[in-house]
Design a protein around this motif. Sequence first.
Motif, PDB file in Angstrom:
ATOM      1  N   PHE A  86      12.351  35.450  65.606  1.00 54.27           N
ATOM      2  CA  PHE A  86      12.784  34.837  64.355  1.00 54.27           C
ATOM      3  C   PHE A  86      12.542  33.334  64.411  1.00 54.27           C
ATOM      4  CE2 PHE A  86      15.535  38.425  65.364  1.00 54.27           C
ATOM      5  CZ  PHE A  86      15.429  39.212  64.222  1.00 54.27           C
ATOM      6  N   SER A  87      12.155  32.769  63.286  1.00 50.10           N
ATOM      7  CA  SER A  87      12.103  31.318  63.172  1.00 50.10           C
ATOM      8  C   SER A  87      13.519  30.801  62.994  1.00 50.10           C
ATOM      9  CB  SER A  87      11.233  30.902  61.977  1.00 50.10           C
ATOM     10  OG  SER A  87       9.879  31.128  62.234  1.00 50.10           O
ATOM     11  N   TRP A  88      13.885  29.829  63.816  1.00 53.61           N
ATOM     12  CA  TRP A  88      15.235  29.274  63.718  1.00 53.61           C
ATOM     13  C   TRP A  88      15.291  28.207  62.630  1.00 53.61           C
ATOM     14  CZ3 TRP A  88      17.406  24.401  64.171  1.00 53.61           C
ATOM     15  CH2 TRP A  88      18.813  24.368  64.231  1.00 53.61           C
ATOM     16  N   THR A  89      16.362  28.240  61.864  1.00 55.01           N
ATOM     17  CA  THR A  89      16.616  27.204  60.882  1.00 55.01           C
ATOM     18  C   THR A  89      18.113  26.950  60.833  1.00 55.01           C
ATOM     19  OG1 THR A  89      16.513  26.620  58.522  1.00 55.01           O
ATOM     20  CG2 THR A  89      16.586  28.962  59.053  1.00 55.01           C
ATOM     21  N   ARG A  90      18.478  25.695  60.694  1.00 54.76           N
ATOM     22  CA  ARG A  90      19.902  25.351  60.694  1.00 54.76           C
ATOM     23  C   ARG A  90      20.564  25.732  59.377  1.00 54.76           C
ATOM     24  NH1 ARG A  90      23.044  21.097  59.093  1.00 54.76           N
ATOM     25  NH2 ARG A  90      21.233  19.916  58.368  1.00 54.76           N
ATOM     26  N   ASP A  93      18.180  31.046  55.771  1.00 52.26           N
ATOM     27  CA  ASP A  93      18.708  32.398  55.870  1.00 52.26           C
ATOM     28  C   ASP A  93      18.439  32.979  57.263  1.00 52.26           C
ATOM     29  OD1 ASP A  93      19.614  34.953  55.472  1.00 52.26           O
ATOM     30  OD2 ASP A  93      17.973  35.561  54.147  1.00 52.26           O
ATOM     31  N   MET A  94      19.479  33.249  58.009  1.00 55.19           N
ATOM     32  CA  MET A  94      19.364  33.871  59.326  1.00 55.19           C
ATOM     33  C   MET A  94      20.015  35.245  59.330  1.00 55.19           C
ATOM     34  SD  MET A  94      17.617  31.652  61.007  1.00 55.19           S
ATOM     35  CE  MET A  94      17.745  32.185  62.701  1.00 55.19           C
ATOM     36  N   ARG A 150      23.894  24.455  69.603  1.00 58.73           N
ATOM     37  CA  ARG A 150      25.021  23.786  68.953  1.00 58.73           C
ATOM     38  C   ARG A 150      25.159  24.155  67.477  1.00 58.73           C
ATOM     39  NH1 ARG A 150      22.636  19.117  70.992  1.00 58.73           N
ATOM     40  NH2 ARG A 150      22.303  18.431  68.836  1.00 58.73           N
ATOM     41  N   LYS A 151      24.052  24.409  66.828  1.00 56.68           N
ATOM     42  CA  LYS A 151      24.056  24.523  65.376  1.00 56.68           C
ATOM     43  C   LYS A 151      23.756  25.936  64.874  1.00 56.68           C
ATOM     44  CE  LYS A 151      22.889  19.638  64.756  1.00 56.68           C
ATOM     45  NZ  LYS A 151      24.198  19.291  64.165  1.00 56.68           N
ATOM     46  N   SER A 152      24.121  26.935  65.665  1.00 56.98           N
ATOM     47  CA  SER A 152      23.969  28.336  65.261  1.00 56.98           C
ATOM     48  C   SER A 152      25.333  29.012  65.353  1.00 56.98           C
ATOM     49  CB  SER A 152      22.952  29.051  66.164  1.00 56.98           C
ATOM     50  OG  SER A 152      21.706  28.397  66.149  1.00 56.98           O
ATOM     51  N   PRO A 153      26.168  28.878  64.342  1.00 59.68           N
ATOM     52  CA  PRO A 153      27.549  29.385  64.427  1.00 59.68           C
ATOM     53  C   PRO A 153      27.648  30.888  64.667  1.00 59.68           C
ATOM     54  CG  PRO A 153      26.993  28.710  62.178  1.00 59.68           C
ATOM     55  CD  PRO A 153      25.906  28.194  63.061  1.00 59.68           C
ATOM     56  N   TYR A 154      26.639  31.651  64.277  1.00 54.88           N
ATOM     57  CA  TYR A 154      26.661  33.102  64.488  1.00 54.88           C
ATOM     58  C   TYR A 154      26.516  33.466  65.968  1.00 54.88           C
ATOM     59  CZ  TYR A 154      21.818  31.708  63.888  1.00 54.88           C
ATOM     60  OH  TYR A 154      20.628  31.024  63.957  1.00 54.88           O
TER      61      TYR A 154
END
Length: 241
Positions: A86-90, A93-94, A150-154
């Motif tokens: 997956f492409s990560w994005t802050r 849509d994840m 740090r920035k992936s709350p899931y």
Amino acid sequence: MTEYPHAVAKLRAIRQASSTRPFLARGHQVKRCERCRLDENYCICNWQPKVNTSVGVCLLMYDSEPFKPSNTGWLIADIVKDTHAFSWTRVGDMQAVKDLLKDDSWQPYIVFPGEYAQSERVNHQLIKTTKKPLFILLDGTWPEARKMFRKSPYLDSLPVLSLTPEQYSRYQLRRSTNNMHLCTAEVAALCLELADENLAASALNTWLDLFTQHYLAARECRKVNVDDVLHQQALTYQMDL
């Protein structure tokens, strides 16, 4: 419908289709094999290992990683059939990542140094469970990986698998200021060893070494001895299926 060899190849194609301008990596003038990404004169497809695995890998790939010829997440997907990319994005849509993490057949682990997580989350071994391990690897530079962590709350509620490498990284295609910072494929090989997937771990390490050898030979315009021990070792991993 286009068929892709694995999830990283598919992600790269999706990114290419949606990109407004091409990604020009160093050496972008080189005519590369679409399958192994190396200079066509240094293709390694004939030596690709084929082994069975019962674990999963989830690659969260930062920005342009799917386009980089030196990316080693691609090598993981070559070896581990159940690789998701997956492409990560802050802020984007994840949901697809969240859905994968909710799949009850997997026991997910975020693979990251324990010093960056609360102590109660940190594990150095796999949790005893009937679920299959799913190793979440943050694929990017070290600063990028820290940002993703740090920035992936899931990911915040997941157990953190903290690895202790016993040797320095042998990855030669990018520079790091810390020899203990392993490349993504080296981390994946350690995860496979923890899961008692020793054959797959050995195959991945061999595949990384072979890829590196051909990559550097192409860069330096020198011949490769395809009868050496490394090439013969790679061929032994084509007998497992």
